[in-house]
Design a protein around this motif. Structure first.
Motif, PDB file in Angstrom:
ATOM      1  N   GLY A   1      60.868 149.920  76.864  1.00 37.54           N
ATOM      2  CA  GLY A   1      60.950 149.494  75.475  1.00 37.54           C
ATOM      3  C   GLY A   1      60.868 147.985  75.349  1.00 37.54           C
ATOM      4  N   LEU A   2      61.594 147.253  76.222  1.00 38.61           N
ATOM      5  CA  LEU A   2      61.543 145.796  76.178  1.00 38.61           C
ATOM      6  C   LEU A   2      60.178 145.281  76.627  1.00 38.61           C
ATOM      7  CD1 LEU A   2      65.088 144.798  77.473  1.00 38.61           C
ATOM      8  CD2 LEU A   2      64.218 144.749  75.127  1.00 38.61           C
TER       9      LEU A   2
ATOM     10  N   ALA B   1      54.488 143.394  71.698  1.00 40.26           N
ATOM     11  CA  ALA B   1      54.368 143.445  70.241  1.00 40.26           C
ATOM     12  C   ALA B   1      54.931 142.204  69.550  1.00 40.26           C
ATOM     13  CB  ALA B   1      55.068 144.698  69.705  1.00 40.26           C
ATOM     14  N   ASP B   2      55.975 141.616  70.123  1.00 40.18           N
ATOM     15  CA  ASP B   2      56.644 140.503  69.459  1.00 40.18           C
ATOM     16  C   ASP B   2      57.101 139.485  70.508  1.00 40.18           C
ATOM     17  OD1 ASP B   2      57.951 138.805  67.766  1.00 40.18           O
ATOM     18  OD2 ASP B   2      59.274 140.306  66.889  1.00 40.18           O
TER      19      ASP B   2
ATOM     20  N   THR C   1      60.961 137.864  71.897  1.00 41.15           N
ATOM     21  CA  THR C   1      61.322 137.876  73.318  1.00 41.15           C
ATOM     22  C   THR C   1      61.743 136.490  73.773  1.00 41.15           C
ATOM     23  OG1 THR C   1      59.820 139.717  73.776  1.00 41.15           O
ATOM     24  CG2 THR C   1      60.442 138.336  75.634  1.00 41.15           C
TER      25      THR C   1
ATOM     26  N   ARG D   1      58.097 145.613  73.632  1.00 41.86           N
ATOM     27  CA  ARG D   1      58.458 144.605  72.627  1.00 41.86           C
ATOM     28  C   ARG D   1      57.912 143.236  73.004  1.00 41.86           C
ATOM     29  NH1 ARG D   1      64.750 144.897  71.565  1.00 41.86           N
ATOM     30  NH2 ARG D   1      64.219 143.010  70.373  1.00 41.86           N
TER      31      ARG D   1
END
Length: 522
Positions: free
Chosen positions: A474-475, A481-482, A486, A478
């Motif tokens: 998941g990280l 995606a973002d 982070t 992320r």
């Protein structure tokens, strides 16, 4: 691309003994290179599936790989077991594995990349995100006759799809006569695929230097240091006044790792065509971030890299998104009305060797500058850059460097004709592993030349077992995606280890005698 090899170690399960496996990726067109004695074969397909075969053969006439094993879909769910057959044309990569030592409780199926704990020092174990990493490093004799670090090649090419040509100044190299030697090493836990290495020789003006700006090479007879330097850290003149061991480096922002700072420099007025010369390199901030994202990928890191090598747009975004936010060193000059005018940027990837570049001041901008003191502003991410020198140069018209091909390659004093052949073949690679070192020989033209290294290739970072405890898909997603979020979330964690990153990094450097490690900064 004819060949790609990736040397990695597969995951180790808990237990008092361990199995170390060597994995190699091979292009399907080179299926004949697969050793039939290896205990199992993984076939990665164009669709993202993986076939894990523990008993297999290559059926040459049918152009198929047949055997028994397990078939997994893109999500690594088992979809078939038993007798399997795959057309070679459907295979993206072949992965073979050979055990280095025998032990129990080994895991061999879904971990394309894992830990190399058995080969690292206490320094790397103490701070796994600071383990030495490089890409190919290049050394040459300097003015004192010492073998000095000069450059690191294609530092941003962390996968095959990111292969690029890199040009670096060999700023302190001093060849003896026309014969010039470069030592190319793999000093990290990495696999390097080197496509080509050349030297670019630009005619140097008497008493001057030549500086690169993109694809242009500018001779300069006069380079002045700043008369003042100011930043949020105070007076920085001593740090940026000369090319030496003293560098300007600010601490990273504790809340956002891409937060900017400014460094302002004052120079005396100079007539003629001018440019800002910068010598610098990255800190270990981007190394930490790269390793942290690999840790999030964990046992699925191989899957992510395969997507990257397939040219997947999202995977490529992952490889470049954080780097874009950290950004380059942006250069601006203040005109006579007090406005800051952008003129270009200094960009280099890699924490090991300094790079020297010039940012020319466009003539129309120079015409608007004050007739007395000039003010220059550098805008950069806090804690991400080590600035060794900033100067103002008078530039002459650009020159065209001569491209000098390899004349010979030696290793341990012995000629290596196969390595020479691979580096001269535009469709082949010289693949190197930790501890490898090759001496590259060139014949330079007559006269005094400024030397630059042109290298092309890509490399793969080895995973560390210590990273696997942080696996979080998941990280990892992320981070793709973002990346801005982070960089905010990781800021407090980086600040905890920032002060000792440099110490651990150099202590975990691979020794060229093998997988022993140690040694300080060159």
């Amino acid at each position: 691309m004819e060949r790609m090899a990736l040397l990695l170690l597969l995951p180790l399960a808990a237990g008092c003994s361990a199995t170390v496996w060597r994995a190699q990726f091979i292009q399907p067109s080179e299926y004949h290179r697969v050793d039939p004695a290896v205990p199992f074969l993984k076939c990665h397909t164009e669709q993202g599936e993986v076939f894990v075969l523990d008993d297999w053969t290559v059926e040459e006439q049918e152009r198929r790989i047949a055997g028994t094993g397990v078939r997994y879909d893109r999500d690594r769910k088992e979809v078939a077991r038993g007798a399997l057959s795959i057309p070679i044309q459907d295979v993206r990569l072949l992965e073979t594995n050979e055990p280095r030592s025998v032990a129990k409780n080994h895991m061999v199926v879904l971990g394309v990349m894992t830990g190399v704990s058995l080969a690292v020092t206490a320094a790397c174990l103490a701070n796994p995100k600071a383990c030495f990493g490089s890409c190919p490093t290049f050394f040459a004799l300097d003015e004192a006759g010492d073998l000095a670090l000069q450059a690191e090649g294609f530092s941003a090419s962390v996968a095959r799809s990111l292969e690029a040509t890199d040009v670096d100044a060999l700023y302190t190299a001093r060849p003896e006569g026309r014969r010039f030697e470069l030592l190319m090493t793999n000093d990290a836990l990495e696999t390097h695929a080197v496509r080509s290495v050349r030297v670019l020789a630009a005619p140097r003006p008497e008493g001057g230097r030549v500086f690169r700006a993109g694809e242009s090479f500018y001779p300069a007879r006069l380079v002045l240091p700043p008369v003042e330097c100011r930043s949020g850290q105070g007076d920085c003149l001593a740090a940026v006044g000369s090319v030496d061991a003293l560098e300007y480096l600010s601490p990273a922002d504790p809340e956002y790792l891409a937060a900017r700072e400014t460094v302002e420099l004052d120079f005396p007025f100079l007539e003629g065509s001018t440019g800002i010369v910068i010598a610098g390199r990255n800190s270990l901030l981007n190394t930490y971030l790269f390793y942290q994202v690999l840790a999030y990928m964990g046992l699925r890191a191989g899957d992510w890299l395969i997507e990257l090598d397939r040219g997947d747009a999202k995977a490529i975004e992952l490889a470049s998104g954080v780097g874009r936010l950290l950004g380059a060193v942006e250069v601006s000059v203040q005109d006579r009305d007090g406005r800051w005018v952008p003129i270009g940027s200094f960009h280099e990837v890699g924490p090991i060797a300094r790079e020297v570049q010039v940012v020319p001041i466009p003539p129309d901008v120079a015409a608007q500058l004050p007739s007395e003191r000039w003010r220059v502003r550098l805008t950069l991410a806090r804690g991400n850059w080590k600035i060794d020198f900033a100067g103002l140069a008078v530039l002459e018209p650009p020159v065209s460097p001569a491209a000098i091909p390899l004349a010979d390659v030696t290793r341990g004093g012995h000629t290596e004709p196969e390595a020479l052949r691979l580096l001269l073949d535009p469709d082949a690679y010289l693949v190197t592993y930790p501890g490898d070192a090759y001496t590259l020989h060139f014949e330079l033209p007559e006269g005094d030349s400024e030397l630059f290294l042109e290298s092309r290739g890509y490399y793969y970072e080895w995973m560390r077992r210590e990273w696997l405890t942080e696996e979080d898909q998941g990280l990892a997603a992320r981070a793709l995606a973002d990346p801005e979020a982070t960089l905010r979330r990781l800021a407090p964690e980086y600040k905890k280890i920032e002060g000792r990153m440099e110490e651990y990094f150099w202590k975990s450097r691979v020794d060229r005698r093998g997988l022993a490690v140690g040694g300080g900064a060159p």
